[in-house]
Design a protein around this motif. Structure first.
Motif, mmCIF file in Angstrom:
data_model
loop_
_atom_site.group_PDB
_atom_site.id
_atom_site.type_symbol
_atom_site.label_atom_id
_atom_site.label_comp_id
_atom_site.label_asym_id
_atom_site.label_seq_id
_atom_site.Cartn_x
_atom_site.Cartn_y
_atom_site.Cartn_z
ATOM 1 N N PRO A 1 46.312 41.228 47.551
ATOM 2 C CA PRO A 1 45.219 41.073 46.575
ATOM 3 C C PRO A 1 44.849 39.615 46.278
ATOM 4 O O PRO A 1 43.670 39.282 46.174
ATOM 5 C CB PRO A 1 45.741 41.794 45.333
ATOM 6 C CG PRO A 1 46.637 42.855 45.887
ATOM 7 C CD PRO A 1 47.326 42.195 47.066
ATOM 8 N N ARG B 1 41.205 38.035 47.030
ATOM 9 C CA ARG B 1 40.372 37.393 46.013
ATOM 10 C C ARG B 1 39.910 36.026 46.489
ATOM 11 O O ARG B 1 38.744 35.658 46.313
ATOM 12 C CB ARG B 1 41.144 37.230 44.696
ATOM 13 C CG ARG B 1 41.233 38.474 43.867
ATOM 14 C CD ARG B 1 41.764 38.178 42.476
ATOM 15 N NE ARG B 1 43.077 37.550 42.449
ATOM 16 C CZ ARG B 1 44.231 38.220 42.503
ATOM 17 N NH1 ARG B 1 44.239 39.540 42.586
ATOM 18 N NH2 ARG B 1 45.369 37.576 42.460
ATOM 19 N N THR C 1 38.246 38.673 40.153
ATOM 20 C CA THR C 1 39.625 39.159 40.022
ATOM 21 C C THR C 1 39.636 40.645 39.682
ATOM 22 O O THR C 1 40.351 41.437 40.306
ATOM 23 C CB THR C 1 40.376 38.359 38.939
ATOM 24 O OG1 THR C 1 40.452 36.997 39.360
ATOM 25 C CG2 THR C 1 41.777 38.906 38.706
ATOM 26 N N GLN C 2 38.844 41.037 38.699
ATOM 27 C CA GLN C 2 38.824 42.433 38.275
ATOM 28 C C GLN C 2 38.246 43.356 39.352
ATOM 29 O O GLN C 2 38.710 44.492 39.510
ATOM 30 C CB GLN C 2 38.041 42.585 36.972
ATOM 31 C CG GLN C 2 38.770 42.027 35.772
ATOM 32 C CD GLN C 2 40.123 42.701 35.573
ATOM 33 O OE1 GLN C 2 40.257 43.926 35.654
ATOM 34 N NE2 GLN C 2 41.144 41.892 35.327
ATOM 35 N N GLU D 1 41.057 43.835 41.701
ATOM 36 C CA GLU D 1 42.097 44.646 41.053
ATOM 37 C C GLU D 1 41.697 46.116 40.971
ATOM 38 O O GLU D 1 42.521 46.999 41.179
ATOM 39 C CB GLU D 1 42.404 44.114 39.645
ATOM 40 C CG GLU D 1 43.116 42.779 39.624
ATOM 41 C CD GLU D 1 44.455 42.816 40.332
ATOM 42 O OE1 GLU D 1 45.216 43.779 40.160
ATOM 43 O OE2 GLU D 1 44.737 41.856 41.074
ATOM 44 N N ARG D 2 40.456 46.390 40.689
ATOM 45 C CA ARG D 2 40.024 47.771 40.483
ATOM 46 C C ARG D 2 39.582 48.477 41.761
ATOM 47 O O ARG D 2 39.707 49.690 41.862
ATOM 48 C CB ARG D 2 38.890 47.804 39.458
ATOM 49 C CG ARG D 2 39.366 47.369 38.090
ATOM 50 C CD ARG D 2 38.228 47.155 37.144
ATOM 51 N NE ARG D 2 38.703 46.537 35.924
ATOM 52 C CZ ARG D 2 38.380 46.942 34.720
ATOM 53 N NH1 ARG D 2 37.578 47.972 34.551
ATOM 54 N NH2 ARG D 2 38.842 46.329 33.667
ATOM 55 N N THR E 1 42.958 46.558 45.133
ATOM 56 C CA THR E 1 44.401 46.568 44.884
ATOM 57 C C THR E 1 45.013 47.966 44.953
ATOM 58 O O THR E 1 46.097 48.119 45.516
ATOM 59 C CB THR E 1 44.729 45.870 43.550
ATOM 60 O OG1 THR E 1 44.284 44.511 43.642
ATOM 61 C CG2 THR E 1 46.215 45.902 43.264
ATOM 62 N N THR F 1 48.344 48.861 47.139
ATOM 63 C CA THR F 1 49.518 49.489 46.543
ATOM 64 C C THR F 1 49.859 50.795 47.272
ATOM 65 O O THR F 1 51.038 51.082 47.518
ATOM 66 C CB THR F 1 49.265 49.781 45.048
ATOM 67 O OG1 THR F 1 48.871 48.552 44.426
ATOM 68 C CG2 THR F 1 50.496 50.302 44.370
#
Length: 196
Positions: free
Chosen positions: A82, A86, A181-182, A185-186, A189, A193
């Motif tokens: 991630p 980014r 970043t968000q 992440e949303r 990421t 995972t």
């Protein structure tokens, strides 16, 4: 039609600046001549009409926006988690923002494409090819999420760039950075995972 490639590129670069500053309606061959610092009538020797100039300016914008092949490959090769994903997106957003006039001109061309089928065809083919290439590179680099993740990031980053270039005071640099970043992440990421 004239064939001096350096002169042709200079005229197209002039057209990009005129588009960004004055919009598609303000793009004239005389205006391009003035912007490029060439004798009046030069642009008409290279481009048969305004439509041709618009289409070729669109081609030139993509030539200038596209990173060199080695840089493009390296960006995707580095994006293995991630944080590096980014970083890749931030580099892309910065590269486009650094060519502000090109992206603003491209927005003008997109609007003009609603009225010009030849321009719409060019932009549709070019954007689709870019999306397909990004999906292919994304998958070849072993990045998770596939086409859906690429498309979601493409849409999110494009609007972030539009906001930054057209209304730069709406979001601070810190807010834009947090949005990148968000988005990762949303959108991306969870796929990282799921594959670990």
């Amino acid at each position: 039609m004239r064939q001096n490639p350096a002169r042709r590129a200079a005229l197209l670069d002039g057209a990009i600046e005129v588009l960004a500053r004055e919009g598609a309606r303000g793009l004239t061959q005389r205006g391009v001549d003035k912007e490029a610092g060439v004798p009046i009538g030069t642009t008409s020797n290279y481009f048969r009409n305004r439509n041709d100039l618009l289409v070729q300016a669109g081609v030139r914008i993509y030539e200038r926006l596209r990173p060199e092949e080695d840089a493009l490959s390296e960006m995707f090769d580095r994006a293995q988690d991630p944080a590096s994903y980014r970083a890749m997106l931030r580099e892309s957003v910065d590269r486009v923002a650094d060519f502000r006039s090109g992206h603003l001109a491209l927005l003008e061309l997109r609007l003009e494409a609603t009225r010009r089928p030849e321009l719409r065809t060019l932009l549709t083919e070019r954007v689709r090819a870019d999306i397909d290439e990004n999906v292919t590179r994304h998958e070849a680099a072993g990045l998770p999420g596939g086409a859906v993740a690429v498309l979601l990031m493409y849409l999110a980053m494009n609007w972030l760039i539009v906001e930054q270039l057209t209304l730069p005071d709406v979001l601070t640099d810190a807010e834009r950075d947090e949005l990148v970043t968000q988005a990762v992440e949303r959108i991306v990421t969870p796929f990282f995972t799921a594959t670990t």
